[in-house]
Design an enzyme around this catalytic site. Sequence first.
Site, mmCIF file in Angstrom:
data_model
loop_
_atom_site.group_PDB
_atom_site.id
_atom_site.type_symbol
_atom_site.label_atom_id
_atom_site.label_comp_id
_atom_site.label_asym_id
_atom_site.label_seq_id
_atom_site.Cartn_x
_atom_site.Cartn_y
_atom_site.Cartn_z
ATOM 1 N N LEU A 122 -1.145 18.584 -13.509
ATOM 2 C CA LEU A 122 -1.396 17.927 -12.274
ATOM 3 C C LEU A 122 -0.955 17.615 -11.440
ATOM 4 C CD1 LEU A 122 -3.387 14.989 -12.048
ATOM 5 C CD2 LEU A 122 -1.599 13.718 -12.910
ATOM 6 N N ASP A 132 -5.575 -1.103 -4.008
ATOM 7 C CA ASP A 132 -5.710 -2.877 -3.630
ATOM 8 C C ASP A 132 -5.049 -4.078 -4.745
ATOM 9 O OD1 ASP A 132 -5.066 -4.938 -1.496
ATOM 10 O OD2 ASP A 132 -6.872 -4.319 -1.177
ATOM 11 N N SER A 183 -9.942 1.875 4.567
ATOM 12 C CA SER A 183 -7.986 1.676 5.012
ATOM 13 C C SER A 183 -7.984 2.895 5.887
ATOM 14 C CB SER A 183 -7.373 -0.033 4.562
ATOM 15 O OG SER A 183 -8.294 -1.306 3.523
ATOM 16 N N HIS A 235 3.763 -6.207 -6.697
ATOM 17 C CA HIS A 235 4.028 -4.451 -6.652
ATOM 18 C C HIS A 235 5.129 -3.735 -7.325
ATOM 19 C CE1 HIS A 235 2.299 -5.026 -2.693
ATOM 20 N NE2 HIS A 235 3.644 -5.604 -2.179
#
Length: 246
Positions: free
Chosen positions: A132, A21, A197, A38
């Site tokens: 991963l 965020d 959220s 962004h």
Amino acid sequence: MPETPELDPNNIPKHVAIIMDGNGRWAQSRGLMRLMGHKAGVESVKKIVRAADELGISILTVYAFSTENWKRPPLEVKTLMGLLQSYLESELADLVKNNVSLRCIGEKEKLPDAPRQVLEKVIATTAENTGLILNLALSYGSRSEIIMAVKKLAEDCVSGRLQPDDITENLFSQHLYTGGLHDPDLVIRTGGESRLSNFLLWQASYSEIYITETKWPDFDRLQLIEAIYNYQQRQRRFGKTGEQVK
Ligand code: IPE
Ligand code: IPE
Ligand code: MG
């Protein structure tokens, strides 16, 4: 805290989940459009994926777009979808090279065709990779995920394949998008807000939570190490007393 904290290699969280965020505020504080935040945020994702892998984290889940984020202005949604597509296109070769397996949690089918097709391609191409696990939370919302699981279980009960008494926490977990994955040990939220959220409400029942004021585009390898160092100073008691878990 020392400059670069020394991590205990035997206590690296297996699954780290990040609420990325603060992109918009990062841009606005520089007099830039939110969209630039962004764009900068994508660079952070690339760096953190590499760092997580090097630090020995097994699963990295990143909250990239929530079910609620569809309510943002259309241009912002469009930009985010475009960034998703270009991220996947540009990173595919690196993900393959680094043995990363990309997965998605969320309502994939709601994504526009172009990014969804690239997403499917990257998931298929990296499915056999053993390094991963990079989980992208896209059009993800914990409540809708829980309802999806409840519906599947209810259907199985109605058809007689399952008895209500057979529903256990483990079976329920298997019906979530994260079925089969270890619950997050550590949830990091950048951007300073103290809320979840709608992120991994079931899975984060016993996660350690780390909130930093740092906005996502400024979150780097050192900050990830600091979050893990902070995690390593905690005692996870899971309801027991401190003495019991020593
Ligand atoms: C997080 O940054 C990215 C997404 C939710 C897609 P924000 O865009 O929420 O940034 P702030 O919270 O407005 O600063
Ligand atoms: C959470 O951030 C979702 C993502 C990081 C993708 P938001 O910016 O959407 O969260 P709220 O609306 O401030 O709670
Ligand atoms: Mg936000």
